[in-house]
Scaffold this motif. Structure first.
Motif, PDB file in Angstrom:
ATOM      1  N   LYS A 110       0.836  -1.209   0.000  1.00 56.71           N
ATOM      2  CA  LYS A 110       0.000   0.000   0.000  1.00 56.71           C
ATOM      3  C   LYS A 110       0.867   1.255   0.000  1.00 56.71           C
ATOM      4  O   LYS A 110       0.564   2.234  -0.690  1.00 56.71           O
ATOM      5  N   LEU A 111       1.940   1.229   0.772  1.00 57.65           N
ATOM      6  CA  LEU A 111       2.842   2.387   0.819  1.00 57.65           C
ATOM      7  C   LEU A 111       3.558   2.593  -0.513  1.00 57.65           C
ATOM      8  O   LEU A 111       3.732   3.734  -0.956  1.00 57.65           O
ATOM      9  N   LYS A 112       3.964   1.512  -1.161  1.00 59.80           N
ATOM     10  CA  LYS A 112       4.599   1.619  -2.482  1.00 59.80           C
ATOM     11  C   LYS A 112       3.639   2.270  -3.479  1.00 59.80           C
ATOM     12  O   LYS A 112       4.030   3.130  -4.262  1.00 59.80           O
ATOM     13  N   LYS A 113       2.394   1.826  -3.430  1.00 59.05           N
ATOM     14  CA  LYS A 113       1.383   2.375  -4.330  1.00 59.05           C
ATOM     15  C   LYS A 113       1.201   3.869  -4.061  1.00 59.05           C
ATOM     16  O   LYS A 113       1.142   4.682  -4.987  1.00 59.05           O
ATOM     17  N   ARG A 114       1.133   4.245  -2.788  1.00 65.13           N
ATOM     18  CA  ARG A 114       0.950   5.653  -2.431  1.00 65.13           C
ATOM     19  C   ARG A 114       2.155   6.491  -2.851  1.00 65.13           C
ATOM     20  O   ARG A 114       1.992   7.606  -3.363  1.00 65.13           O
ATOM     21  N   VAL A 115       3.360   5.988  -2.658  1.00 66.04           N
ATOM     22  CA  VAL A 115       4.575   6.694  -3.087  1.00 66.04           C
ATOM     23  C   VAL A 115       4.552   6.895  -4.596  1.00 66.04           C
ATOM     24  O   VAL A 115       4.872   7.972  -5.104  1.00 66.04           O
ATOM     25  N   ASN A 116       4.155   5.877  -5.317  1.00 68.26           N
ATOM     26  CA  ASN A 116       4.071   5.961  -6.771  1.00 68.26           C
ATOM     27  C   ASN A 116       3.081   7.049  -7.198  1.00 68.26           C
ATOM     28  O   ASN A 116       3.354   7.842  -8.105  1.00 68.26           O
ATOM     29  N   GLU A 117       1.931   7.094  -6.533  1.00 63.02           N
ATOM     30  CA  GLU A 117       0.931   8.123  -6.828  1.00 63.02           C
ATOM     31  C   GLU A 117       1.488   9.525  -6.569  1.00 63.02           C
ATOM     32  O   GLU A 117       1.312  10.437  -7.376  1.00 63.02           O
ATOM     33  N   LEU A 118       2.167   9.669  -5.442  1.00 57.99           N
ATOM     34  CA  LEU A 118       2.733  10.984  -5.096  1.00 57.99           C
ATOM     35  C   LEU A 118       3.846  11.381  -6.059  1.00 57.99           C
ATOM     36  O   LEU A 118       3.960  12.558  -6.438  1.00 57.99           O
ATOM     37  N   GLU A 119       4.665  10.431  -6.463  1.00 58.43           N
ATOM     38  CA  GLU A 119       5.721  10.725  -7.439  1.00 58.43           C
ATOM     39  C   GLU A 119       5.117  11.183  -8.763  1.00 58.43           C
ATOM     40  O   GLU A 119       5.621  12.120  -9.395  1.00 58.43           O
TER      41      GLU A 119
END
Length: 128
Positions: A110-119
């Motif tokens: 979930k955190l990887k997905k969120r980081v990807n969205e923010l990037e």
């Protein structure tokens, strides 16, 4: 001298065990359902201590969970699922660890997905 008393084997020297296997065959089990407690929380609450056995004071130190059979109010926490007649059920301990790792892996994904969205949002803002 080695001997057997009631339900324990006693050896005069250390023994080496190459493999210990518990059966995982469904045909030998009654599945009761999912584990209902938070495995990660149970692991985090478990007290692990560095010890030496009283009967072997010159032996090496060991890292272990403790079943408090001395104090009326236990000073050490061990999930009940891991207690087995005065010993630690290593099969349950490993299974509890698997559940905790699965939970942590879900959080990481979930955190990887969120980081990807923010990037991606940052890239869009930079290109605007």
């Amino acid at each position: 001298m080695n001997f057997y008393s009631s339900d324990h084997f006693w050896f005069s020297k250390k023994i080496e065990v190459v493999s210990t296997t518990y059966t995982s065959l469904l045909s030998k089990k009654n599945v009761l359902g999912e584990y209902k407690y938070d495995a990660l929380n149970e692991i985090n609450k478990t007290d692990i201590r560095l010890i030496k056995f009283k009967s072997q004071p010159n032996d090496k130190e060991h890292l272990t969970a403790i079943i408090d059979d001395v104090n009326e109010q236990s000073k050490y926490y061990l999930p009940s699922i891991m207690k087995d007649d005065g010993g630690v059920d290593l099969y349950s301990a490993v299974s509890l660890t698997f559940l905790a790792i699965k939970k942590e892996d879900s959080k990481v994904e979930k955190l990887k997905k969120r980081v990807n969205e923010l990037e991606n949002q940052v890239k869009m803002l930079q290109s605007a």
